[in-house]
Design an enzyme around this catalytic site. Structure first.
Site, PDB file in Angstrom:
ATOM      1  N   LYS A   9       1.073  -1.157  -0.023  1.00 41.91           N
ATOM      2  CA  LYS A   9       0.174  -0.328  -0.094  1.00 41.91           C
ATOM      3  C   LYS A   9       0.869   1.230  -0.158  1.00 41.91           C
ATOM      4  CE  LYS A   9      -3.914  -2.297   2.465  1.00 41.91           C
ATOM      5  NZ  LYS A   9      -4.721  -2.466   3.562  1.00 41.91           N
ATOM      6  N   TYR A  49     -12.149  -2.708  -3.351  1.00 37.68           N
ATOM      7  CA  TYR A  49     -12.560  -2.709  -2.051  1.00 37.68           C
ATOM      8  C   TYR A  49     -14.002  -2.925  -2.225  1.00 37.68           C
ATOM      9  CZ  TYR A  49      -7.896  -2.701   0.487  1.00 37.68           C
ATOM     10  OH  TYR A  49      -6.940  -2.916   0.889  1.00 37.68           O
ATOM     11  N   ARG A  85      -1.297 -14.695   4.078  1.00 32.13           N
ATOM     12  CA  ARG A  85      -2.047 -13.890   5.028  1.00 32.13           C
ATOM     13  C   ARG A  85      -1.233 -14.319   6.416  1.00 32.13           C
ATOM     14  NH1 ARG A  85      -6.525 -10.600   3.902  1.00 32.13           N
ATOM     15  NH2 ARG A  85      -7.525 -11.675   5.851  1.00 32.13           N
ATOM     16  N   ASN A 112      -1.743   0.018   7.534  1.00 37.60           N
ATOM     17  CA  ASN A 112      -1.190  -1.331   7.647  1.00 37.60           C
ATOM     18  C   ASN A 112      -0.179  -2.030   6.576  1.00 37.60           C
ATOM     19  OD1 ASN A 112      -3.450  -2.028   5.934  1.00 37.60           O
ATOM     20  ND2 ASN A 112      -4.380  -3.462   7.407  1.00 37.60           N
ATOM     21  N   HIS A 115      -1.552  -5.475   1.528  1.00 36.30           N
ATOM     22  CA  HIS A 115      -2.909  -6.270   1.352  1.00 36.30           C
ATOM     23  C   HIS A 115      -2.509  -7.583   0.696  1.00 36.30           C
ATOM     24  CE1 HIS A 115      -6.682  -7.510  -0.476  1.00 36.30           C
ATOM     25  NE2 HIS A 115      -5.901  -8.023  -1.636  1.00 36.30           N
ATOM     26  N   GLU A 126      -9.113 -10.514  -8.014  1.00 37.42           N
ATOM     27  CA  GLU A 126      -7.951  -9.372  -7.937  1.00 37.42           C
ATOM     28  C   GLU A 126      -7.178  -9.453  -9.098  1.00 37.42           C
ATOM     29  OE1 GLU A 126      -8.916  -9.202  -3.053  1.00 37.42           O
ATOM     30  OE2 GLU A 126      -6.897  -9.838  -3.895  1.00 37.42           O
TER      31      GLU A 126
HETATM   32  P1  RTP Z   1      -6.488  -6.261   3.012  1.00 39.15           P
HETATM   33  O1  RTP Z   1      -7.797  -6.502   2.302  1.00 39.15           O
HETATM   34  O2  RTP Z   1      -6.133  -4.751   2.838  1.00 39.15           O
HETATM   35  O3  RTP Z   1      -5.587  -7.396   3.107  1.00 39.15           O
HETATM   36  O4  RTP Z   1      -6.924  -6.440   4.554  1.00 39.15           O
HETATM   37  P2  RTP Z   1      -7.745  -7.541   5.257  1.00 39.15           P
HETATM   38  O5  RTP Z   1      -8.338  -8.368   4.665  1.00 39.15           O
HETATM   39  O6  RTP Z   1      -6.697  -7.856   6.563  1.00 39.15           O
HETATM   40  O7  RTP Z   1      -8.932  -6.697   6.022  1.00 39.15           O
HETATM   41  P3  RTP Z   1     -10.178  -5.978   5.645  1.00 39.15           P
HETATM   42  O8  RTP Z   1     -11.198  -6.405   6.634  1.00 39.15           O
HETATM   43  O9  RTP Z   1     -10.812  -6.685   4.369  1.00 39.15           O
HETATM   44  O10 RTP Z   1      -9.949  -4.404   5.385  1.00 39.15           O
HETATM   45  C1  RTP Z   1      -9.460  -4.133   4.197  1.00 39.15           C
HETATM   46  C2  RTP Z   1      -8.504  -2.986   4.835  1.00 39.15           C
HETATM   47  O11 RTP Z   1      -9.393  -1.924   5.364  1.00 39.15           O
HETATM   48  C3  RTP Z   1      -8.718  -1.429   6.219  1.00 39.15           C
HETATM   49  N1  RTP Z   1      -9.512  -1.175   7.577  1.00 39.15           N
HETATM   50  N2  RTP Z   1      -9.632  -0.115   8.127  1.00 39.15           N
HETATM   51  N3  RTP Z   1     -10.486   1.607  10.398  1.00 39.15           N
HETATM   52  C4  RTP Z   1     -10.839   0.524  10.225  1.00 39.15           C
HETATM   53  O12 RTP Z   1     -11.539  -0.074  11.294  1.00 39.15           O
HETATM   54  C5  RTP Z   1     -10.429  -0.427   9.320  1.00 39.15           C
HETATM   55  N4  RTP Z   1     -10.591  -1.800   9.240  1.00 39.15           N
HETATM   56  C6  RTP Z   1     -10.088  -2.147   8.316  1.00 39.15           C
HETATM   57  C7  RTP Z   1      -7.312  -1.866   6.414  1.00 39.15           C
HETATM   58  O13 RTP Z   1      -6.395  -1.164   5.757  1.00 39.15           O
HETATM   59  C8  RTP Z   1      -7.444  -3.057   6.086  1.00 39.15           C
HETATM   60  O14 RTP Z   1      -6.213  -3.760   5.609  1.00 39.15           O
END
Ligand code: RTP
Length: 147
Positions: A9, A49, A85, A112, A115, A126
């Protein structure tokens, strides 16, 4: 062979973590099959997203992803989605174990660093979204030393 879409990112790019992140996947034994640096439009980030569009953090997440260049990658290997992951660590860096990318290099969920696809099916979608031109086909000479 299984593939995953991994994206560094904008914060990861700005903080000079590209080499470190690539190195972790490479040293594990996964193959880098696709790689490009791109700055995406808002509509593209919204598409990537789209499953999170109802979340309260969606607008901030989209602004974050379009805030600078990202490094889009396709990594290949047995179990690369799940193991990828694990290498990345939990979504919220406050809960990511030390030794994971987020555990070592991030503090808050909104920055973070990286991704990774959460399933083989998401990876397929994707990769098609980020690499519509396709990816180069090559075989590593190290294959028989890893498998
Ligand atoms: P990613 O898709 O980026 O790999 O992340 P992930 O599966 O671990 O998590 P996901 O729930 O799909 O969330 C995607 C991205 O959204 C941002 N996020 N912000 N402010 C918040 O509470 C919050 N929660 C999620 C993070 O950048 C997360 O990686």
């Amino acid at each position: 062979m299984e593939q995953s879409f991994i994206m560094i990112k904008p914060d990861g790019v700005q903080r000079g973590l590209i080499g470190e992140i690539i190195s972790r996947f490479e040293k594990k034994g996964f193959y880098l099959k696709g790689l490009k640096m791109v700055t995406v439009e808002k509509s593209f980030a919204e598409k990537h997203y789209e499953d999170l569009s109802a979340k309260p953090f969606f607008a901030g997440l989209v602004d974050y992803i379009v805030s600078g260049p990202v490094v889009a990658m396709v990594w290949e290997g047995k179990g690369v989605v799940l193991t990828g992951r694990k290498i990345i660590g939990a979504t919220n860096p406050a809960e990511s174990a030390p030794g994971t990318i987020r555990g070592d290099y991030a503090i808050v969920v909104g920055r973070n660093v990286i991704h990774g696809s959460d399933s083989v099916e998401s990876a397929r979608k994707e990769i098609a979204l980020w690499f519509p031109e396709g990816i180069s086909a090559w075989q590593s000479n190290a294959h028989s030393w890893i498998y």
